[in-house]
Every structure is written in structure tokens, then in C-alpha cells.
Motif scaffolding. Structure first.
Motif, mmCIF file in Angstrom:
data_model
loop_
_atom_site.group_PDB
_atom_site.id
_atom_site.type_symbol
_atom_site.label_atom_id
_atom_site.label_comp_id
_atom_site.label_asym_id
_atom_site.label_seq_id
_atom_site.Cartn_x
_atom_site.Cartn_y
_atom_site.Cartn_z
ATOM 1 N N ALA A 196 95.333 -12.762 54.243
ATOM 2 C CA ALA A 196 95.196 -11.718 53.222
ATOM 3 C C ALA A 196 93.730 -11.473 52.883
ATOM 4 O O ALA A 196 93.300 -10.319 52.708
ATOM 5 N N THR A 250 102.620 -1.865 54.732
ATOM 6 C CA THR A 250 101.763 -1.285 55.758
ATOM 7 C C THR A 250 102.544 -0.418 56.741
ATOM 8 O O THR A 250 103.768 -0.517 56.857
ATOM 9 N N HIS A 283 92.288 -9.426 55.619
ATOM 10 C CA HIS A 283 92.667 -8.020 55.448
ATOM 11 C C HIS A 283 91.744 -7.342 54.439
ATOM 12 O O HIS A 283 91.268 -6.222 54.665
ATOM 13 N N GLN A 303 97.730 -10.052 48.018
ATOM 14 C CA GLN A 303 97.945 -9.701 49.418
ATOM 15 C C GLN A 303 98.536 -8.303 49.551
ATOM 16 O O GLN A 303 98.252 -7.585 50.513
ATOM 17 N N TYR A 304 99.368 -7.899 48.585
ATOM 18 C CA TYR A 304 99.958 -6.555 48.608
ATOM 19 C C TYR A 304 98.871 -5.494 48.416
ATOM 20 O O TYR A 304 98.849 -4.486 49.119
ATOM 21 N N GLY A 336 105.445 -11.852 58.054
ATOM 22 C CA GLY A 336 105.173 -10.710 58.903
ATOM 23 C C GLY A 336 106.105 -10.589 60.088
ATOM 24 O O GLY A 336 106.398 -9.479 60.535
ATOM 25 N N THR A 347 100.676 -11.279 54.862
ATOM 26 C CA THR A 347 100.687 -10.211 55.856
ATOM 27 C C THR A 347 100.722 -8.816 55.261
ATOM 28 O O THR A 347 100.245 -7.867 55.873
ATOM 29 N N ALA A 348 101.325 -8.681 54.087
ATOM 30 C CA ALA A 348 101.505 -7.372 53.433
ATOM 31 C C ALA A 348 102.290 -6.408 54.317
ATOM 32 O O ALA A 348 102.198 -5.195 54.153
ATOM 33 N N SER A 393 96.055 -0.892 55.545
ATOM 34 C CA SER A 393 97.045 -0.113 56.280
ATOM 35 C C SER A 393 96.567 1.310 56.525
ATOM 36 O O SER A 393 96.926 1.942 57.530
ATOM 37 N N GLY A 441 97.007 -4.986 51.471
ATOM 38 C CA GLY A 441 97.795 -4.198 52.413
ATOM 39 C C GLY A 441 97.756 -2.714 52.114
ATOM 40 O O GLY A 441 97.732 -1.877 53.025
#
Length: 383
Positions: free
Chosen positions: A196, A148, A199, A246-247, A97, A143-144, A254, A250
Motif C-alpha cells: 500500500a 481499482t 502504491h 490502502q483504499y 488481491g 492491494t486496494a 488506479s 488505490g
């Protein structure tokens, strides 16, 4: 009510995805790139996996590797200077990130110079132009940042972190290659992986959640829940699954925001330089319990996504407790510190830290409204 979804123009997934970086560069007729990364990723040959491909393709680029964990206002200013000196027309951001967040701030200021005061980007800045195009290559599973519209910068002078939300900052292309994540040490895989999961859970229960993001977050919870332990142990399949999980998380958060875990984590990182993923991971189980009575049936759905036996027929209180316990157990299993005092947090600082957490842009999205006093109590329970 109108709901908005913003995603990358293009994303590549799987082993070997980074081979598409020079393809995208040439397809978009860029002339020169600046690679934004950190010194460790250069030193340990991670970022060079990408620069080797750039060399092979004859692409003109320069490297700026001055990014630090919890990137600062000065990092952003230095990066803006580096981009201008290089004459770059695109950014290749390689890292977790920190490098990708910094690249977003740099890219925004380069094309919107009226925001040269980095603090002016806090919140939802009224930028007019898309940022300098970013090709993002993540090296952590958490973090993705590559998908985002958010980024976080540390204001060292005022001992705080601030969150920026800007549709103009999203990378135009992402390259989610699990090979880039195989070098993560266990501790980093654990911290970013729990970030993740945070999130996914916070995005699922935030006040702005809706059906499409719920779909994404539940799938992310399922993937992360079954893959994180293996990823922490260095398993290749686990790391590849976490890269995807994780993607997906995101893609959701986001567009709808987060909650109190992130609101409380940001000041911990700003005050003590605690890695963001570690701060989130240490807080998640406790804040989940704090929120559970304000989440309707959603904790049951979390329990089902985590494959907890009998979750679909449990009484709601039992299902909520099962979901909280499963996340608590996952956090312990991957070695997340059980107390924030282990991270260096001091009791005498809690009043000010709680005030910062209450004012954080993520906190209003929490399903349970809170207060400074209640946030102090949550921190104290973790000491």
C-alpha cells in the motif's frame, strides 16, 4: 490535458461494514451470487463471516474457493465455468488481491465472451460491456483491488505476470471492514501494508500524477506511515487505519498508474511465486533512491507527510534522503527481507527478469526513464 477519475459507485468503511453486503445484494435485485475466495479464508472462518450473513438473509449463493496467490490463467478459466454452472448474476469477491483480481477477470469474460482467451485482456482491452457485478470484501490492507480498475494475472506457461487495465472491471460496491483484516498474520500485514505504501509513493511520483491524485496519495502516505507498525503488531486501531489508508492509495494510483517498483516486482512473483506485497516491499527503498533526483520537490512532501522533523526547511537533497531513509527504516521495522536472494532470486536469472521488468506495463510510468542494464544493476544491488 484531460484527467479521468473512476471510483466505486458505493463503498462502506469501518467495523461491521460487511453487514451491508446482503443489503446491497437485495437493493440491486440480484438473484444468485457466486462467492469467489480461497480455501484458507474458508478454513479459518474469515469468508464465512460474510456467508453467514448471506445465510441469515436467505440469499442464494454458491462458493468457488479455488483461487491461489498470484492467480493464474487457469484460475480465471475455472472461475468462468463456475459462474456459468452456478447461474450467478453477481460475484461476491472475498480476499486479498488474488480473489478480487481473479473475480475481475472472470466477470469481464462472462459479459465479454470474445475475450475468453485470458491473455487477450492484457493491457487496455477494448471490452464493450461492464463485468458481471462485483461486491468486493477485502481481507488484507494493501492491494486496494476493491477500488481499482486494474488486475494482474500470472501466465504460468510463459513465466510472466501481465497487468490488465479496464474501467469495466471495477467492483460496483466495496466493503472495507477492519474486522475482516484482524486475522492477518504479522508477515502478511507487513507485506500488504508496504505494498500500500508503494502504491501511494509510486502513484505520487508517477508521470501521470496530478493534483487530485497527489492529494489522495499524500494522505495515504501519512496514514500508512503512522499506522503500519501498529497494524503489524495486531493493534485494532492500526488495522482500521491501514484499511482506510490502502483504499485511499488505490483511489489514486488506479487512475494514474505506478512505476518501476511494480515493474520489477511482477517478474519476481512470476518467476519465484513470491507474494506480490513482499516483492514490492523489498524493492521500494532501493528504487526510491534510484528515482530521487527525478522527483522535484515531491520527496520533501513525502517527508512532511511522514512527519519528519524539519523536512519543510531542509535542502532538497537532505529532504530526499530523509524520505528514503524513513521508508527504509519502516520496511526494516516491519520485517521485510533486506535482500531478494532471501526470497530465492538467482543471479543467473537476472538478465531475463530485467527484460521482463523493462517491458512491464507499469515501468513507463516511472519518473526516471530506465534501461534493462540499469534494472539489472538494481536487482544486483539487492542480492
Amino acid at each position: 490535458m484531460v484527467n479521468r477519475m473512476i471510483l466505486n459507485e458505493t463503498s462502506y468503511f469501518g467495523k461491521g461494514a460487511i453487514e451491508e453486503v446482503p443489503v446491497e445484494f437485495k437493493k440491486r435485485n440480484f438473484k444468485k451470487a457466486i462467492v469467489i475466495t480461497d480455501k484458507e479464508l474458508i478454513q479459518f472462518g474469515v469468508a464465512t463471516k460474510v456467508t453467514d450473513l448471506l445465510d441469515k438473509a436467505g440469499i442464494n449463493y454458491t462458493v468457488h474457493d479455488g483461487i491461489v496467490p498470484n492467480p493464474t490463467i487457469q484460475n480465471v478459466k475455472d472461475g468462468v465455468v463456475a459462474v456459468k454452472e452456478a447461474g450467478a448474476d453477481c460475484i461476491i469477491a472475498i480476499g486479498g488481491g488474488s480473489p478480487i483480481d481473479t473475480a475481475k477477470a472472470i466477470g469481464i469474460i462472462v459479459t465479454n465472451p470474445e475475450f475468453a482467451d485470458v491473455r487477450s485482456l492484457e493491457g487496455v482491452a477494448d471490452t464493450k460491456q461492464p463485468c458481471l457485478p462485483i461486491l468486493a470484501v477485502p481481507t488484507t490492507s494493501g492491494t486496494a483491488a476493491e477500488v481499482t480498475i486494474n488486475y494482474v494475472i500470472t501466465d504460468e506457461e510463459n513465466q510472466r505476470k501481465f497487468v490488465c487495465v479496464d474501467p469495466h472491471d471495477i467492483p460496483i460496491a466495496a466493503f472495507v471492514d477492519s474486522d475482516m483484516m484482524m486475522g492477518m498474520p504479522k508477515s502478511l500485514a507487513a507485506a500488504t501494508g508496504m505494498d500500500a505504501m508503494t502504491h501511494a509513493i509510486e502513484g505520487f511520483i508517477t508521470k501521470g500524477a496530478w493534483e487530485m491524485t497527489d492529494m489522495l496519495h499524500l494522505k495515504a502516505i501519512e496514514i500508512i506511515g503512522r499506522s503500519l507498525r501498529a497494524s503489524v503488531n495486531g493493534d485494532e486501531t492500526g488495522r482500521e487505519a491501514m484499511a482506510l489508508g490502502q483504499y485511499i492509495a488505490g483511489m489514486g494510483f488506479s487512475n494514474v498508474g505506478l512505476g518501476l517498483v511494480h515493474g520489477m516486482a511482477h517478474p519476481l512473483s512470476a518467476w519465484y511465486n513470491i507474494p506480490h506485497g513482499v516483492a514490492c516491499a523489498s524493492l521500494l527503498p532501493t528504487v526510491m533512491k534510484y528515482n530521487k533526483a527525478f522527483t522535484g520537490e515531491k520527496y520533501r512532501e513525502i517527508a512532511e507527510a511522514l512527519k519528519i522533523e524539519g523536512a519543510e526547511t531542509m535542502m532538497i537533497e537532505e529532504a530526499r534522503d530523509a524520505a528514503c531513509e524513513a521508508i527504509d527504516r519502516l520496511s526494516r521495522d516491519v520485517g521485510i527481507p533486506a535482500t531478494i536472494s532471501e526470497l530465492g532470486v538467482k543471479a543467473e536469472d537476472l538478465q531475463k527478469i530485467a527484460e521482463d521488468a523493462f517491458k512491464d506495463v507499469c515501468t513507463p510510468g516511472n519518473p526516471r526513464d530506465t534501461s534493462v542494464e540499469e534494472i539489472i544493476g538494481l536487482y544486483q544491488s539487492l542480492m
